[in-house]
Write a protein that holds these residues in place. Structure first.
Motif, PDB file in Angstrom:
ATOM      1  N   ALA A   8      49.966   6.746   9.780  1.00  0.00           N
ATOM      2  CA  ALA A   8      49.960   5.318   9.438  1.00  0.00           C
ATOM      3  C   ALA A   8      48.933   5.017   8.352  1.00  0.00           C
ATOM      4  O   ALA A   8      47.842   5.597   8.340  1.00  0.00           O
ATOM      5  N   HIS A   9      49.283   4.131   7.456  1.00  0.00           N
ATOM      6  CA  HIS A   9      48.365   3.666   6.410  1.00  0.00           C
ATOM      7  C   HIS A   9      47.832   2.305   6.847  1.00  0.00           C
ATOM      8  O   HIS A   9      48.520   1.291   6.742  1.00  0.00           O
ATOM      9  N   TRP A  10      46.603   2.285   7.356  1.00  0.00           N
ATOM     10  CA  TRP A  10      45.990   1.072   7.886  1.00  0.00           C
ATOM     11  C   TRP A  10      45.315   0.298   6.764  1.00  0.00           C
ATOM     12  O   TRP A  10      44.734   0.880   5.857  1.00  0.00           O
ATOM     13  N   PHE A  11      45.381  -1.005   6.828  1.00  0.00           N
ATOM     14  CA  PHE A  11      44.744  -1.839   5.814  1.00  0.00           C
ATOM     15  C   PHE A  11      44.194  -3.108   6.448  1.00  0.00           C
ATOM     16  O   PHE A  11      44.626  -3.518   7.515  1.00  0.00           O
ATOM     17  N   LYS A  12      43.215  -3.706   5.775  1.00  0.00           N
ATOM     18  CA  LYS A  12      42.631  -4.982   6.194  1.00  0.00           C
ATOM     19  C   LYS A  12      43.072  -6.048   5.203  1.00  0.00           C
ATOM     20  O   LYS A  12      43.387  -5.754   4.052  1.00  0.00           O
ATOM     21  N   SER A  13      42.990  -7.271   5.622  1.00  0.00           N
ATOM     22  CA  SER A  13      43.264  -8.389   4.736  1.00  0.00           C
ATOM     23  C   SER A  13      42.263  -8.385   3.587  1.00  0.00           C
ATOM     24  O   SER A  13      41.088  -8.060   3.768  1.00  0.00           O
ATOM     25  N   SER A  14      42.712  -8.775   2.422  1.00  0.00           N
ATOM     26  CA  SER A  14      41.798  -8.893   1.278  1.00  0.00           C
ATOM     27  C   SER A  14      40.763  -9.989   1.527  1.00  0.00           C
ATOM     28  O   SER A  14      39.737 -10.044   0.873  1.00  0.00           O
ATOM     29  N   ARG A  15      41.014 -10.857   2.487  1.00  0.00           N
ATOM     30  CA  ARG A  15      40.076 -11.934   2.832  1.00  0.00           C
ATOM     31  C   ARG A  15      39.020 -11.493   3.846  1.00  0.00           C
ATOM     32  O   ARG A  15      38.168 -12.285   4.219  1.00  0.00           O
ATOM     33  N   SER A  16      39.081 -10.248   4.282  1.00  0.00           N
ATOM     34  CA  SER A  16      38.131  -9.794   5.299  1.00  0.00           C
ATOM     35  C   SER A  16      36.729  -9.609   4.734  1.00  0.00           C
ATOM     36  O   SER A  16      35.766  -9.574   5.491  1.00  0.00           O
ATOM     37  N   GLY A  17      36.607  -9.450   3.437  1.00  0.00           N
ATOM     38  CA  GLY A  17      35.300  -9.277   2.833  1.00  0.00           C
ATOM     39  C   GLY A  17      34.677  -7.924   3.124  1.00  0.00           C
ATOM     40  O   GLY A  17      33.500  -7.722   2.899  1.00  0.00           O
ATOM     41  N   GLY A  18      35.463  -6.980   3.644  1.00  0.00           N
ATOM     42  CA  GLY A  18      34.960  -5.645   3.912  1.00  0.00           C
ATOM     43  C   GLY A  18      34.082  -5.529   5.139  1.00  0.00           C
ATOM     44  O   GLY A  18      33.475  -4.500   5.380  1.00  0.00           O
ATOM     45  N   LYS A  19      33.998  -6.573   5.921  1.00  0.00           N
ATOM     46  CA  LYS A  19      33.190  -6.529   7.142  1.00  0.00           C
ATOM     47  C   LYS A  19      33.857  -5.624   8.168  1.00  0.00           C
ATOM     48  O   LYS A  19      35.041  -5.360   8.111  1.00  0.00           O
ATOM     49  N   GLU A  20      33.070  -5.191   9.134  1.00  0.00           N
ATOM     50  CA  GLU A  20      33.590  -4.256  10.125  1.00  0.00           C
ATOM     51  C   GLU A  20      34.306  -4.918  11.288  1.00  0.00           C
ATOM     52  O   GLU A  20      35.008  -4.260  12.030  1.00  0.00           O
ATOM     53  N   ASP A  21      34.121  -6.207  11.488  1.00  0.00           N
ATOM     54  CA  ASP A  21      34.734  -6.870  12.641  1.00  0.00           C
ATOM     55  C   ASP A  21      36.068  -7.489  12.255  1.00  0.00           C
ATOM     56  O   ASP A  21      36.247  -8.694  12.263  1.00  0.00           O
ATOM     57  N   CYS A  22      37.011  -6.636  11.922  1.00  0.00           N
ATOM     58  CA  CYS A  22      38.320  -7.086  11.450  1.00  0.00           C
ATOM     59  C   CYS A  22      39.431  -6.366  12.203  1.00  0.00           C
ATOM     60  O   CYS A  22      39.213  -5.351  12.842  1.00  0.00           O
ATOM     61  N   LEU A  23      40.598  -6.905  12.063  1.00  0.00           N
ATOM     62  CA  LEU A  23      41.791  -6.202  12.498  1.00  0.00           C
ATOM     63  C   LEU A  23      42.345  -5.433  11.318  1.00  0.00           C
ATOM     64  O   LEU A  23      42.213  -5.848  10.169  1.00  0.00           O
ATOM     65  N   GLU A  24      42.958  -4.309  11.610  1.00  0.00           N
ATOM     66  CA  GLU A  24      43.686  -3.554  10.599  1.00  0.00           C
ATOM     67  C   GLU A  24      45.145  -3.537  11.013  1.00  0.00           C
ATOM     68  O   GLU A  24      45.464  -3.548  12.198  1.00  0.00           O
ATOM     69  N   ALA A  25      46.016  -3.508  10.028  1.00  0.00           N
ATOM     70  CA  ALA A  25      47.453  -3.485  10.282  1.00  0.00           C
ATOM     71  C   ALA A  25      48.065  -2.280   9.584  1.00  0.00           C
ATOM     72  O   ALA A  25      47.523  -1.763   8.608  1.00  0.00           O
ATOM     73  N   ALA A  26      49.196  -1.845  10.085  1.00  0.00           N
ATOM     74  CA  ALA A  26      49.962  -0.773   9.452  1.00  0.00           C
ATOM     75  C   ALA A  26      51.438  -1.075   9.645  1.00  0.00           C
ATOM     76  O   ALA A  26      51.866  -1.439  10.746  1.00  0.00           O
TER      77      ALA A  26
END
Length: 60
Positions: A8-26
């Motif tokens: 799976a290629h996981w990604f975060k929203s571009s609005r996450s700001g690169g913080k670690e407390d995010c969801l990732e989607a694939a």
């Protein structure tokens, strides 16, 4: 439901700001979508089929 997430290629929203407390989607084969906690990438993932994903997005 068992889905192989090893490729799976996981990604975060571009609005996450690169913080670690995010969801990732694939986007997964078979019109499935996976969601996981970015702080625990080897932990469990929620898997949605296309209809359930659409309903989830519509509700938020």
């Amino acid at each position: 439901m068992s889905v192989d997430l090893s490729g799976a290629h996981w990604f975060k929203s571009s609005r996450s700001g690169g913080k670690e407390d995010c969801l990732e989607a694939a986007f997964l084969p078979g019109d499935m979508v996976g969601i996981r906690d970015s702080k625990n990438p080897t932990g469990p993932a929620l898997i949605f089929d296309a209809a359930d994903w659409d309903a989830f997005i519509a509700s938020i």
